[in-house]
Enzyme design. Structure first.
Site, short mmCIF file in Angstrom:
data_model
loop_
_atom_site.label_atom_id
_atom_site.label_comp_id
_atom_site.label_asym_id
_atom_site.label_seq_id
_atom_site.Cartn_x
_atom_site.Cartn_y
_atom_site.Cartn_z
N THR A 100 53.64 66.28 74.67
CA THR A 100 52.45 65.67 74.22
C THR A 100 52.77 64.86 72.89
OG1 THR A 100 51.22 67.69 74.43
CG2 THR A 100 50.78 66.54 72.53
N GLY B 278 42.93 72.11 75.42
CA GLY B 278 43.85 72.69 74.50
C GLY B 278 43.45 72.31 73.12
N GLY C 56 52.23 72.15 70.85
CA GLY C 56 52.54 73.45 71.18
C GLY C 56 51.55 74.17 72.11
N GLY D 295 48.71 75.41 72.91
CA GLY D 295 47.50 74.91 72.24
C GLY D 295 46.53 76.10 71.83
N1 ASP Z 1 48.96 71.29 72.30
C1 ASP Z 1 49.00 70.87 73.90
C2 ASP Z 1 47.97 71.64 74.67
O1 ASP Z 1 48.02 72.95 74.41
C3 ASP Z 1 50.28 70.63 74.43
C4 ASP Z 1 51.43 70.38 73.67
O2 ASP Z 1 51.18 69.93 72.54
O3 ASP Z 1 52.63 70.46 74.15
O4 ASP Z 1 47.15 71.19 75.38
#
Ligand code: ASP
Length: 334
Positions: free
Chosen positions: A179, A209, A230, A232
């Protein structure tokens, strides 16, 4: 404001498991893309443009690069599709725009910005968001544009691994890495934040997310700007980005403590993981994460782009200035 603020731009390209033996060609490409995103975004700030311009510019560069889980190179859903999410927020006016579940928008961050600037709404989803994109002259592409073989193989692996298993941190982390996010401070002293993602590999049922949810993965106000990355669901349940900013704005906590509390205490205590980048009006930077590494970059007073991936690489967050001061500037003191 009587004097110009020294501009700062901070970006991330995701928090997750990064092996030291990461393919050197890939590592070089990731570092080069992050450097370009920093340079292009910072050029906006140096030209006196608002923080929101720097955020949109930097994130468009990363969306166009297939090494990140945003725009081209986004992860696949359970059904083998790409569904993209993004949000942007202007700290000065508290205006915000977000999109979720789009599959034909080349740069979701630019659509999020258009939602903020040219619609009476904050968040648009799916086909409706794409109808709005068309009206706004935002570039649409065939869904096959987003596909990369690497992401397709990740889905195949996840489908096999996941059969019958409960989600857990390691498996989940591997599914969403890449991300992208940015926070910026402009010469007027205004902040902005933005985040763009393909979400998590193997996501189902229209899962969205934290990234496009204002307050969860993305938030900016007059004192603080945050972009998270992270697992989400945990960022949504802790309203992570908003909580970091409220700790700073309402409780007067130093930025690094506020960010570390939420990212490295609250989220792991609930079973989640990930990282964030945060910036305040003094140019202080925080980059906490509790995964093996986080793609992160910053550019400030020295005008030089810095990129770090691993834990043992210096960044303004893990090497705070030695002497406490009321307006420390970790970048210039490095
Ligand atoms: N936070 C994002 C989600 O959950 C994914 C990520 O940040 O790696 O969609």
């Amino acid at each position: 404001m009587s004097h110009a603020t020294t501009p700062v731009l901070v970006i991330h390209g995701g928090a997750g498991v990064v092996k030291r033996d990461m393919n050197p060609t890939k590592e070089k490409a990731v570092r080069a893309a992050m450097t370009k995103a920093l340079e292009d975004g910072y050029a906006q700030l140096k030209a006196g443009k608002p923080a929101i311009d720097a955020v949109a510019t930097a994130l468009s560069v990363l969306e166009d690069d297939s090494d990140f889980n945003a725009g081209k190179g986004s992860v696949f859903t359970h059904d083998g599709k790409n569904e993209l999410d993004a949000a942007i927020m202007d700290g000065d006016t508290l205006r915000a725009g977000a999109v979720a579940g789009v599959h034909r928008v080349k740069n979701p961050i630019l659509l999020a910005r258009a939602v903020m600037e040219h619609s009476p709404h904050v968040m648009l989803v799916g086909d409706g968001a794409e109808a709005f994109a068309k009206e706004q002259g935002i570039t649409l592409v065939d869904p096959s544009y987003f596909r990369t073989e690497e992401r397709w193989q990740q889905l195949q692996k996840a489908l096999k691994e996941d059969a019958g298993k409960q989600p857990h941190a390691d498996l989940e982390t591997a599914k969403h890495f890449g991300t992208v996010g940015a926070v910026a401070l402009d010469t007027e002293g205004h902040l902005a934040a933005g985040t763009s993602t393909g979400g998590m590999t193997d996501k189902r049922w229209g899962r969205v997310g934290d990234s496009p949810i204002i307050g969860a993965g993305t938030y900016a106000n007059a004192q603080c700007a945050v972009s998270g990355t992270g697992w989400g669901e945990f960022y949504m349940r802790t309203v992570a980005a908003h909580e970091i900013c409220m700790r700073v704005s309402l409780l007067g906590e130093p930025l690094q403590r506020a960010a570390a509390e939420v990212i490295n205490q609250e989220i792991p205590s609930m079973g989640g993981n990930g990282g964030a980048i945060a910036l305040d009006t003094h140019g202080n930077i925080a980059m906490p994460y509790n995964t093996e590494g986080m793609f992160r970059g910053w550019i400030g007073a020295d005008g030089v782009p810095h990129v770090a991936i691993y834990d043992d690489e210096t960044d303004p967050s893990n090497h705070p200035p030695a002497a406490p001061s009321s307006t420390p500037s970790p970048i210039s003191s490095e």
